[in-house]
Design a protein around this motif. Structure first.
Motif, short mmCIF file in Angstrom:
data_model
loop_
_atom_site.label_atom_id
_atom_site.label_comp_id
_atom_site.label_asym_id
_atom_site.label_seq_id
_atom_site.Cartn_x
_atom_site.Cartn_y
_atom_site.Cartn_z
N THR A 8 0.84 -1.19 0.00
CA THR A 8 0.00 0.00 0.00
C THR A 8 0.87 1.25 0.00
N GLU A 13 -6.99 6.92 10.79
CA GLU A 13 -6.01 6.06 11.44
C GLU A 13 -5.18 6.93 12.37
N ALA A 46 0.26 -1.14 14.82
CA ALA A 46 1.01 -0.92 13.59
C ALA A 46 2.25 -0.10 13.91
N LEU A 74 -6.44 -4.73 14.18
CA LEU A 74 -5.47 -5.34 13.27
C LEU A 74 -5.48 -6.86 13.39
N ARG A 81 -3.29 -8.72 11.57
CA ARG A 81 -1.92 -9.15 11.27
C ARG A 81 -0.98 -7.96 11.46
N ARG A 111 1.42 -4.87 10.76
CA ARG A 111 1.46 -3.87 9.69
C ARG A 111 2.66 -2.96 9.94
N GLY A 127 5.17 -0.11 8.09
CA GLY A 127 5.43 0.77 6.98
C GLY A 127 6.74 1.52 7.16
N ASP A 165 4.95 -3.64 4.59
CA ASP A 165 3.58 -3.71 4.08
C ASP A 165 3.17 -2.44 3.34
N GLU A 166 3.79 -1.32 3.68
CA GLU A 166 3.40 -0.06 3.06
C GLU A 166 4.58 0.89 3.01
#
Length: 380
Positions: free
Chosen positions: A4, A107, A194, A226, A228, A230, A232, A323-324
Motif C-alpha cells: 500500500t 487512522e 502498527a 489489526l 496481522r 502492519r 510501513g 507492508d506499506e
C-alpha cells in the motif's frame, strides 16, 4: 497482499512563499493523490518548526479533508503524545469526531516528539516522553473500547467517564506508532499496534533489524482492529522522467532535508537517556546530508530516479517484509509535488497493485504467446 502507498506531507513551505497558500496547495495534492490511487494520506505534527515545515494543526486539516475526499484513509503520522502537547483524552475525542466525519477513514499513529525546539516550547521533559506516549496510547485505546471507562496511571487519573462521541470504526481506528529504536519496535509488536519504522539513515541492515524485531514480537490484540502485523516505512522520494532529471530536481532538497530534519537528534541524545540511542546515528545522518550516493543507495530512507528506478528501489523494501510505503512529497515547489504524485500514480502504484493491468511492450506479450503456443503443440 499488495503493497500500500501513502502520501506523507509536513506542509513544507518554500522560502518566500505564503503559509496560507501552502495549506490550499496541500488540499489539492491530497485530492490528486486520492484520484491517482494512493491508499492513505499521512500528515505530520510539528510545532514552532524552523525551515518552512508548518504542519502545526493536522487535526484541523483532517476535518477539512474529510469533506473533500471520499476514499483515501486519513492518518495522523504522528500525533505527539507528551501530555503538555496533546492530552490523550483530547486526542481520542478529535480522532472519534474526524472518524465519524470521514465515514470511518481515520487512522491514528502516535509519537513521542523528536525536537528540542517543540519540547521546550511546551515545557516537555524529554525524559518522560516515552512513558507518556505509552500510557497515553493505553488511555486512548481504553476510552474508545469501553462505554464507561476509568484510568489510573502515573500521568493520567480519570474517574468513571464516557468518551462522547465514540468513533465510527469498531472497536476503533487502527493505532500505531512511529518508531526508530529497536525497543519501540518490540513494544509496538507486543501491543498489536502498527508501526511506521525509520532507521534514521543508518542503512539496510539497521532497517531489517528493526523490521525483524517488530515481526518477532508481534502479538495480536484480540480486541483490536489489526488482524496481522502492519509495518510501513517513510521514504523520501524524488521522481522524474529520467534518473538524471530526478537527481537534478531533488538532490539538493533531499540532502538539505536530511541535514535539518535530524539536527536535534545529537542534542536529544545528550540530554535524555531514552534518546541516547540516537547518538549512534549521527555519523550516518551527517553522511546522508553530504553524500548523495549514500543517501539514495545505502541509507534505506530515500528513493529517487525514473519510475522504473523508483519501482526497483521500492521492491527492495517490499522484499524486506514491509507492508506499506509512505512517500514524503515535500521540499520542492507545489508544481513538482503534483507532478510527482501523478507519476507515482501513473507508473509506480499500478506496478505493485495490478501488474496484469499495466501495458507491456508488444514484443514481450508476443514472446509469451509464442512460447505458450509451442508448449501446447509439444503437449499434443
Amino acid at each position: 497482499m499488495a503493497l500500500t502507498f501513502g502520501f506523507w506531507s509536513e506542509q513544507e513551505t518554500q522560502v518566500g512563499h505564503s503559509y496560507s497558500r501552502r495549506l490550499h496547495e496541500l488540499v489539492d495534492e491530497v485530492r490528486l493523490a486520492e484520484k491517482v490511487g494512493f491508499d492513505c494520506v499521512a500528515l505530520s505534527e510539528q510545532h514552532v518548526a524552523l525551515g518552512g515545515i508548518s504542519s502545526s494543526a493536522p487535526e484541523v486539516v483532517f476535518g477539512y479533508l474529510a469533506a473533500v475526499t471520499s476514499r483515501v484513509k486519513l492518518r495522523a503520522a504522528v500525533t505527539l503524545m507528551p501530555q503538555r502537547i496533546n492530552h490523550a483524552l483530547r486526542s481520542a475525542e478529535r480522532l472519534a469526531v474526524t472518524d465519524i466525519l470521514s465515514n470511518g477513514r481515520m487512522e491514528f499513529y502516535g509519537g513521542r516528539a523528536n525536537t528540542t525546539i517543540a519540547m521546550r516550547a511546551f515545557n516537555v521533559d524529554p525524559n518522560e516522553t516515552l512513558a507518556q506516549m505509552e500510557e497515553g496510547l493505553a488511555l486512548l485505546k481504553k476510552s474508545m473500547r469501553q462505554d464507561i471507562f476509568t484510568f489510573d496511571g502515573k500521568y493520567y487519573q480519570i474517574p468513571p467517564r464516557q468518551l462522547v462521541p465514540k468513533p465510527l470504526q469498531k472497536p476503533h481506528p487502527v493505532i500505531g506508532i512511529a518508531a526508530t529504536s529497536e525497543r519501540s519496535h518490540v513494544w509496538a509488536g507486543s501491543q498489536g499496534f502498527a508501526v511506521m519504522s525509520s532507521n534514521i539513515y543508518q542503512g539496510w541492515d539497521a532497517q531489517q533489524k528493526l523490521i525483524d524485531a517488530y515481526h518477532k514480537n508481534w502479538k495480536r490484540d484480540e480486541e483490536g482492529p489489526l488482524q496481522r502485523p502492519r509495518i510501513g516505512v517513510p521514504l523520501f522520494i524524488g521522481i522524474g522522467k529520467t534518473d538524471e532529471q530526478a537527481k537534478a530536481d531533488y538532490a539538493g532538497p533531499l540532502m538539505h532535508y536530511a541535514k535539518i530534519s535530524t539536527d536535534a537528534y545529537p542534542r536529544l541524545a545528550a540530554i535524555a537517556d531514552d534518546y541516547k540511542y540516537m547518538g549512534e546515528s549521527v555519523p550516518s545522518m551527517e553522511r546522508a546530508a553530504n553524500d548523495w550516493d549514500y543517501l539514495v543507495n545505502e541509507s534505506a530512507t530515500t528513493v529517487c530516479g525514473s519510475p522504473d528506478t523508483v519501482i526497483r528501489q521500492i521492491e527492495k523494501f517490499e522484499a524486506m517484509g514491509v507492508d506499506e510505503v509512505l512517500l514524503h512529497m515535500d521540499s520542492v515547489p507545489h508544481e513538482k509535488i503534483m507532478e510527482a504524485i501523478d507519476m507515482v500514480g501513473r507508473y509506480v502504484i499500478p506496478h505493485f497493485n495490478d501488474r496484469n493491468n499495466v501495458v507491456r511492450p508488444t514484443e514481450d506479450i508476443l514472446g509469451q504467446i509464442r512460447q505458450m503456443r509451442t508448449q501446447n503443440q509439444s503437449a499434443r
